[in-house]
Motif scaffolding. Structure first.
Motif, short mmCIF file in Angstrom:
data_model
loop_
_atom_site.label_atom_id
_atom_site.label_comp_id
_atom_site.label_asym_id
_atom_site.label_seq_id
_atom_site.Cartn_x
_atom_site.Cartn_y
_atom_site.Cartn_z
N ASP A 76 -57.44 39.92 1.21
CA ASP A 76 -56.74 39.53 -0.01
C ASP A 76 -55.26 39.80 0.17
N ARG A 77 -54.48 39.41 -0.81
CA ARG A 77 -53.03 39.49 -0.66
C ARG A 77 -52.55 40.92 -0.45
N ILE A 78 -53.10 41.86 -1.19
CA ILE A 78 -52.66 43.26 -1.08
C ILE A 78 -52.94 43.80 0.32
N ALA A 79 -54.14 43.51 0.84
CA ALA A 79 -54.51 44.02 2.16
C ALA A 79 -53.68 43.35 3.26
N ALA A 80 -53.42 42.05 3.13
CA ALA A 80 -52.61 41.35 4.13
C ALA A 80 -51.19 41.91 4.17
N ASP A 81 -50.63 42.18 2.99
CA ASP A 81 -49.29 42.79 2.94
C ASP A 81 -49.30 44.17 3.59
N GLN A 82 -50.36 44.91 3.35
CA GLN A 82 -50.46 46.25 3.93
C GLN A 82 -50.54 46.17 5.45
N ALA A 83 -51.30 45.17 5.97
CA ALA A 83 -51.43 45.01 7.41
C ALA A 83 -50.09 44.73 8.07
N LEU A 84 -49.19 44.07 7.34
CA LEU A 84 -47.86 43.78 7.87
C LEU A 84 -46.87 44.91 7.62
N CYS A 85 -46.88 45.43 6.41
CA CYS A 85 -45.83 46.37 6.00
C CYS A 85 -46.02 47.78 6.55
N ALA A 86 -47.26 48.26 6.59
CA ALA A 86 -47.48 49.64 7.02
C ALA A 86 -46.99 49.89 8.45
N PRO A 87 -47.33 49.02 9.43
CA PRO A 87 -46.81 49.25 10.78
C PRO A 87 -45.28 49.11 10.85
N ALA A 88 -44.75 48.16 10.05
CA ALA A 88 -43.30 47.95 10.07
C ALA A 88 -42.56 49.16 9.51
N GLU A 89 -43.11 49.73 8.46
CA GLU A 89 -42.46 50.91 7.86
C GLU A 89 -42.41 52.08 8.84
N ARG A 90 -43.43 52.19 9.68
CA ARG A 90 -43.40 53.26 10.69
C ARG A 90 -42.30 53.04 11.71
N GLU A 91 -41.82 51.79 11.81
CA GLU A 91 -40.69 51.48 12.69
C GLU A 91 -39.40 51.32 11.89
N GLU A 92 -39.44 51.73 10.60
CA GLU A 92 -38.28 51.68 9.70
C GLU A 92 -37.77 50.25 9.51
N VAL A 93 -38.71 49.34 9.35
CA VAL A 93 -38.42 47.93 9.11
C VAL A 93 -39.08 47.50 7.81
N GLU A 94 -38.42 46.64 7.03
CA GLU A 94 -38.95 46.17 5.75
C GLU A 94 -39.02 44.65 5.73
N TYR A 95 -39.83 44.15 4.78
CA TYR A 95 -39.95 42.71 4.53
C TYR A 95 -39.42 42.39 3.14
N GLU A 96 -38.74 41.26 3.01
CA GLU A 96 -38.45 40.74 1.68
C GLU A 96 -39.72 40.14 1.10
N GLN A 97 -39.81 40.13 -0.22
CA GLN A 97 -41.03 39.64 -0.87
C GLN A 97 -41.32 38.18 -0.52
N LYS A 98 -40.28 37.36 -0.44
CA LYS A 98 -40.50 35.94 -0.13
C LYS A 98 -41.01 35.77 1.30
N ALA A 99 -40.65 36.68 2.19
CA ALA A 99 -41.17 36.63 3.56
C ALA A 99 -42.67 36.90 3.56
N LEU A 100 -43.09 37.89 2.77
CA LEU A 100 -44.52 38.19 2.67
C LEU A 100 -45.28 37.04 2.02
N ASP A 101 -44.67 36.40 1.02
CA ASP A 101 -45.30 35.23 0.38
C ASP A 101 -45.58 34.15 1.41
N LEU A 102 -44.58 33.86 2.23
CA LEU A 102 -44.70 32.79 3.21
C LEU A 102 -45.68 33.16 4.33
N LEU A 103 -45.68 34.42 4.74
CA LEU A 103 -46.61 34.85 5.78
C LEU A 103 -48.06 34.74 5.32
N TYR A 104 -48.30 35.05 4.04
CA TYR A 104 -49.67 34.93 3.54
C TYR A 104 -50.08 33.45 3.45
#
Length: 412
Positions: A245-273
């Protein structure tokens, strides 16, 4: 962005950096293991779903849970042209070796290994007229005890497997633990092997024995089991593994990125989903390509648009194209007709145009101007190759998500 720090991992059976959206399945298995540890009855577990949803990753994670509880475990991958005897013998050998150091009676372990060796050696077929098997069939299981006689060596796989798994469960019970056998691509087992496995699981459940089978396969796996034994519908616990689902897909992308101190804009996550459809393999593929193309954090929708063609090109070759190339011209014609009709079916049902719907086989025959019976060889070959499956009588669907969309973009 530094490609060396890219955290995403699109690969066959490769665990993603964040196993998102599978908490329920992990919790259910923990309960199964705990109930068995307390002597409570439990059913073996079957995971079903399309390719690319992470069944193999989940299967490996469940195995890790069993190992962490000091269970014996073994894993095999079923193949259409291979008997179950040898691989399951190897898996049980591994599982019992894990338990052996904790067993107080080495003779008990040796006795089981003798039964296991006898079971395994029945896999070596005799030549014509009772001649010795060819050199390539003279397989030895690597067990340093003589094969026993009179147990799990009848040659009837159903009788032998019931006896073997019952004896293995008794060894685990001696140690106060359990054994879990993990079988990937389970729909590829032969009919006799499926029947034998169902019979063994039935016997184990009646005895309350501490041995379970955890299988993973395509969506028609329940139908394969049901065709073997009518009681299989009540014998196993089925869990359908679907897209995130959308929440889990965002988590799959954002959690690893945050460990590398990288963030996503919301529209980027919308398009990736939108691009990935929430399918775990695609989430990783688009995430990896986007990371490599993004110049800096935060990652933007523009970065996703620039990277998407590269992700799609890689999927077209490695994920879709490799499967398409395995098909004959007649099978490709069948799949192209499926792809066109699946879009019609999806739109009629109100689904997105990339969500391939099941297609009636009669409609495929009509579209190709052929009689249904004349298309049976192509359909059966595609099912055997794992490219399509029949979830309901008279219909077929793709085993690979977005495969219909891929075919609709390819020149005839």
């Amino acid at each position: 962005m530094d490609p060396v720090r890219n955290p995403y991992a699109p690969g066959a059976g490769q665990r993603p950096p964040e196993l998102a959206g599978r908490g329920r399945e992990l919790d259910v298995f923990d309960i199964v293991l705990e109930r068995i540890a307390r002597g409570r009855p439990e059913r073996s577990l079957m995971l079903t779903g399309l390719r690319g949803v992470g069944k193999t990753v989940l299967l490996n994670t469940l195995r890790s849970q069993a190992i962490n509880r000091l269970w014996g475990s073994g894993k095999i991958e079923a193949r259409p042209d291979q008997s179950l005897r040898r691989p399951i013998a190897a898996a049980l050998h591994m599982a019992v070796r894990e338990l052996a150091p904790r067993h107080r009676a080495p003779d008990r372990i040796d006795a089981f290994l003798g039964v296991l060796k006898a079971f395994a050696l029945r896999a070596a077929p005799a030549g014509r007229g009772g001649a010795a098997p060819k050199l390539r069939d003279r397989w030895q299981p690597g067990i340093d005890v003589p094969a026993s006689s009179g147990r799990a060596d009848s040659g009837d796989i159903e009788i032998d497997l019931v006896e073997l798994l019952t004896d293995a469960a008794a060894v685990a019970s001696d140690v106060g633990t359990g054994i879990a056998i993990f079988i990937d691509e389970m729909q590829d087992l032969g009919a006799e092997d499926v029947s034998a496995l169902c019979a063994a699981c039935h016997e184990l459940s009646q005895l309350g024995a501490p041995l379970i089978v955890v299988g993973a396969g395509l969506p028609h796996l329940p139908a394969v089991l049901s065709a073997a034994k009518s009681y299989s519908e009540r014998l196993f616990r089925y869990q359908r593994i679907d897209r995130l689902d959308r929440i889990a897909a965002d988590q799959a992308l954002c959690a690893p990125a945050e460990r590398e101190e990288v963030e996503y804009e919301q529209k980027a996550l919308d398009l990736l989903y939108e691009k990935s459809g929430g399918y775990p393999y695609f989430v990783q593929a688009y995430g990896k390509a986007t990371w490599d193309h993004a110049p800096r954090s935060p990652i933007t929708a523009a970065d996703v648009r620039v990277a998407a063609p590269e992700a799609e090109a890689e999927l077209a070759v490695g994920f879709f194209g490799s499967r398409f190339e395995r098909a004959t011209p007649a099978e490709r014609e069948y799949m192209r007709a499926m792809a066109t009709l699946s879009l019609v079916e999806a739109e009629a049902g109100g689904a997105r145009d990339d969500m391939d719907a099941a297609v009636p086989t009669a409609e495929i025959a009509r579209a190709l101007g052929r009689k249904p019976a004349s298309l049976s060889p192509a359909r059966d070959a595609l099912i055997k190759k794992g490219l399509i499956y029949s979830g309901e009588r008279g219909t077929v669907a793709f085993t690979v998500p977005h495969f219909g969309r891929y075919l609709r973009t390819q020149p005839a």
